[in-house]
Design a protein around this motif. Structure first.
Motif, PDB file in Angstrom:
ATOM      1  N   SER A 247      35.457 -16.100 -42.895  1.00 33.47           N
ATOM      2  CA  SER A 247      36.305 -15.764 -44.039  1.00 33.47           C
ATOM      3  C   SER A 247      36.632 -17.028 -44.841  1.00 33.47           C
ATOM      4  CB  SER A 247      37.593 -15.089 -43.557  1.00 33.47           C
ATOM      5  OG  SER A 247      37.304 -13.851 -42.942  1.00 33.47           O
TER       6      SER A 247
ATOM      7  N   GLY B  59      40.077 -10.979 -41.840  1.00 37.12           N
ATOM      8  CA  GLY B  59      40.010 -10.466 -43.198  1.00 37.12           C
ATOM      9  C   GLY B  59      38.591 -10.460 -43.731  1.00 37.12           C
TER      10      GLY B  59
ATOM     11  N   ASP C 220      41.548  -9.037 -50.290  1.00 36.89           N
ATOM     12  CA  ASP C 220      41.205  -8.913 -48.875  1.00 36.89           C
ATOM     13  C   ASP C 220      41.355  -7.444 -48.486  1.00 36.89           C
ATOM     14  OD1 ASP C 220      41.035  -8.934 -46.100  1.00 36.89           O
ATOM     15  OD2 ASP C 220      42.014 -10.873 -45.913  1.00 36.89           O
TER      16      ASP C 220
END
Length: 332
Positions: free
Chosen positions: A114, A135, A152
């Motif tokens: 991420s 996320g 997200d």
């Protein structure tokens, strides 16, 4: 350009991508997008996001790479992001500083993929921020103060990252969350996804894939998030993805799972402009930048569901375009 894709990646993606219900096309306005470039699904040339520079080059996120398409139709790898092969490059946009920015993520938190990357003109990618591995940093927008806002969809939130890479959760809210009990893409919920500022950057607009809603978030004078509200919501927006405003406040929406392109006027009224071929999982939008191109809306068709057999038919990943009456709002 040949992509080296792990077979396990394909299986993983297939688990998570099941097409949304079909969209009735009774209100389609009869636009027929014209193909600009076609891609090879067998080489995993599946454009998740698209942006454009002032020279007329397009940049696409494909697998874990960013690919560059020149005006004469030559596709080449611009950069392979330093993330695991089982991870994905996601939203790509040019920032006000001239750098290319890209989000990345994975369905597997163990990949720890991420990120938001800042990419220079030579294709060198530097991490701007390393975010929550649970996320899925997706689409990007920029304010006038050097901050990057990142959706997200797994965490139902918006990240805010300053030019030095310092980040905070700008807003986490139920309106930004996906629906674990009734996801549009079976296998994982997706909430906040597409993102765009309005003309004066006083409101941030966010598409929620699962709820079929466009959420408007006021930006307060101190830069904090105001109270979010539902600006538009419709079953025809379920599976919405990339967003793009024109200069009159009309919001164009790529409705990925429903093979459709919709537009919402400034009063929140929705119309479906086009549906079906050549749109194949349209996922991202960008307006042309030059004077003779500003009324051209370019559409990236991701084609992931058909490419992986989750939806019937031959995949048609492509870049297409339509001509509209009003020029696009510059990004950033």
């Amino acid at each position: 350009m040949r992509f080296e894709i792990n077979t396990a990646v394909l299986v993983t993606v297939l688990q998570f991508l099941t097409p949304a219900p079909s969209l009735a096309d009774a209100d389609a306005a009869g636009y027929t997008p014209q193909i600009v470039a076609s891609f090879d699904a067998s080489q995993f040339q599946l454009p998740e996001s698209v942006t454009m520079d002032w020279a007329g080059n397009f940049y696409f996120s494909m697998a874990n790479t960013i690919q560059k398409l020149t005006p004469d139709g030559q596709l080449s790898q611009f950069v392979a992001l330093p993330i695991p092969q089982s991870s994905f490059a996601l939203g790509v946009k040019f920032g006000p500083d001239g750098y290319l920015y890209a989000g990345s993520g994975s369905f597997n938190p163990a990949d720890n993929a991420s990120y938001v990357f800042r990419i220079d003109g030579t294709g060198e990618a530097t991490p701007l921020a390393h975010l929550d591995p649970n996320g899925f940093p997706n689409d990007l927008a920029f304010d006038g103060e050097g901050n990057t806002y990142v959706t997200d969809p797994f965490n139902g939130q918006i990240w805010k990252i300053d030019s030095n890479g310092q980040y905070v959760v700008w807003l986490q809210h139920p309106l930004l969350e996906g629906d674990p009990d009734n996801p549009v893409l079976v296998g994982h919920w997706f909430g906040a996804d597409g993102i765009a500022f309005d003309n004066n950057k006083s409101n941030l607009y966010i598409g929620n894939i699962d709820s079929g809603a466009i959420i408007r978030i006021p930006v307060l004078p101190n830069g904090e998030a105001g109270t979010p509200n539902v600006w538009a919501q419709d079953d025809r927006l379920k599976g919405n993805d990339g967003l793009a405003f024109d200069k009159s406040g009309n919001l164009y929406v790529a409705v990925n799972g429903q093979d459709a392109l919709a537009v919402i006027d400034k009063d929140g009224h929705l119309s479906v402009l086009a549906q079906g071929t050549p749109l194949d999982g349209p996922s991202s939008l960008v307006f042309g930048k030059k004077s003779d191109d500003k009324k051209t809306l370019y559409i990236a068709s991701f084609a992931i569901s058909r490419a992986l057999g989750a939806q019937q038919g031959t995949p048609q990943p492509n870049l297409s375009k339509i001509e509209v009456n009003i020029g696009g709002l510059p990004i950033p």
